[in-house]
Enzyme design. Structure first.
Site, PDB file in Angstrom:
ATOM      1  CB  SER A 116      -1.025  -0.026   1.087  1.00  0.00           C
ATOM      2  OG  SER A 116      -1.483   1.286   1.333  1.00  0.00           O
ATOM      3  CE1 TYR A 139      -4.449  -2.117   4.584  1.00  0.00           C
ATOM      4  CE2 TYR A 139      -3.790   0.097   3.943  1.00  0.00           C
ATOM      5  CZ  TYR A 139      -4.164  -1.250   3.367  1.00  0.00           C
ATOM      6  OH  TYR A 139      -4.166  -1.617   2.543  1.00  0.00           O
ATOM      7  CE  LYS A 177     -12.684   0.119  -1.109  1.00  0.00           C
ATOM      8  NZ  LYS A 177     -11.276   0.560  -1.628  1.00  0.00           N
TER       9      LYS A 177
END
Length: 317
Positions: A116, A139, A177
């Site tokens: 990411s 995250y 999402k």
């Protein structure tokens, strides 16, 4: 057979679609379907078998998998950037990934996984170097930690291992999402409902709606993944963006042009995001280009209408 984890999610389901477009249907799809709404992302796709993610982890740890697996696309993760239960996030994003990586290395299977761009934190540099990596939440830290692990294993690598640092991905199959969906989808919904799309007022020295992100259409993300599948000699950690930042105004203008109506309204920048918001991201794509990736990437002026055409076709089907 090809394994796709996170297969009912956004990027995972698009990878399955991309494989299907090549005629590949011998696919083991893996996900956590506690939220069954995600199954709709797979309803028009073809695959051979399904496993829950924890069953895959158990079977790989026990080395209890069938032969004939050619590659693993590992897209499954806890992607909630507001989740601060570190043990939970690390179990899902780090330990699980290590188990899959180890199995692939034992059996010389290609392992292509989702990293990411969040590992870069506030930037300002977005290049695959350790001194540019400054994760700001659990995250991002979990992705950063697994990248660190992969780097440390580099010399012992027995098969292809690639991590892709996704930037701001938008496109089909992201409806599940909710609030984490792309701004293109939110802007389109807002115009359909209210005739206006809402953007942040100026912040961090940027004018209203002029904050910039590297927005990449999911079709381009799939193209990178499939190119890597075709080029097993390529390993490493690579950015996956367009290499060009564009403004939120650009996205809104593309949405308004597609609808043929609508206005932009600027709302106060949330105090809760001050000092925690990426006002600028732009992938340095030199490493992937040097590895041989030949394709160009869609700007939002091309990618956004392509996405909205897909949404419109789904609604009328």
């Amino acid at each position: 057979m090809i394994i796709v984890t996170g297969a009912a999610g956004f990027i995972g389901s698009n990878i399955v679609a991309g494989l299907n477009a090549r005629g590949v249907r011998d696919i083991l799809i893996v996900d956590d379907l506690a939220d069954g709404h995600k199954c709709l992302n797979l309803a028009d796709l073809d695959f051979a078998d399904y496993l829950e993610y924890d069953e895959l982890e158990r079977r790989m740890a026990a080395d209890d998998m069938p032969g004939g697996i050619d590659a693993v696309f590992h897209e499954g993760a806890c992607s909630d950037t507001t989740e601060w239960d570190g043990r939970y996030v690390m179990a899902r994003n780090f330990t699980y990934s290590k188990t899959l990586h180890a199995w692939c290395q034992r059996h010389r299977v290609a392992f292509l996984y989702a990293s990411s761009a969040s590992v870069y934190g506030m930037g300002p540099d977005f290049v695959e170097r350790r001194n540019a990596e400054k994760p700001l939440n659990m995250y991002a830290f979990s992705k950063f930690a697994f990248d660190q692990y992969v780097r440390a294993q580099g010399r012992a690598r027995r098969s292809q291992v690639v991590g892709l640092r996704y930037f701001n991905v938008y496109g089909p199959r992201e409806g599940h999402k909710g609030r984490m969906a792309s701004v293109a989808r939110h802007f389109s919904n807002q115009i359909a409902e209210d005739g206006e799309c809402r953007l942040f007022a100026g912040s961090d020295g940027y004018g209203s709606g002029e904050q910039r992100r590297d927005f990449i259409h999911v079709d381009d993300v799939v193209a990178v993944n499939l190119w890597l599948l075709d080029n097993p000699q390529v390993s490493g950690i690579y950015n996956c963006g367009t290499g060009r930042s564009q403004t939120f105004n650009d996205v809104a203008d593309a949405v308004i042009a597609w609808h043929g109506r609508g206005e932009k309204r600027y709302i106060d920048f949330p105090k809760s995001l001050v000092g925690r918001y990426q006002s600028f991201t732009e992938a340095d794509m030199a490493a992937l280009q040097q590895a041989g990736y030949p394709n160009t990437f869609m700007p939002v002026e091309e990618g956004v209408p392509r996405y909205l055409d897909w949404l419109a076709a789904r609604r009328t089907a």
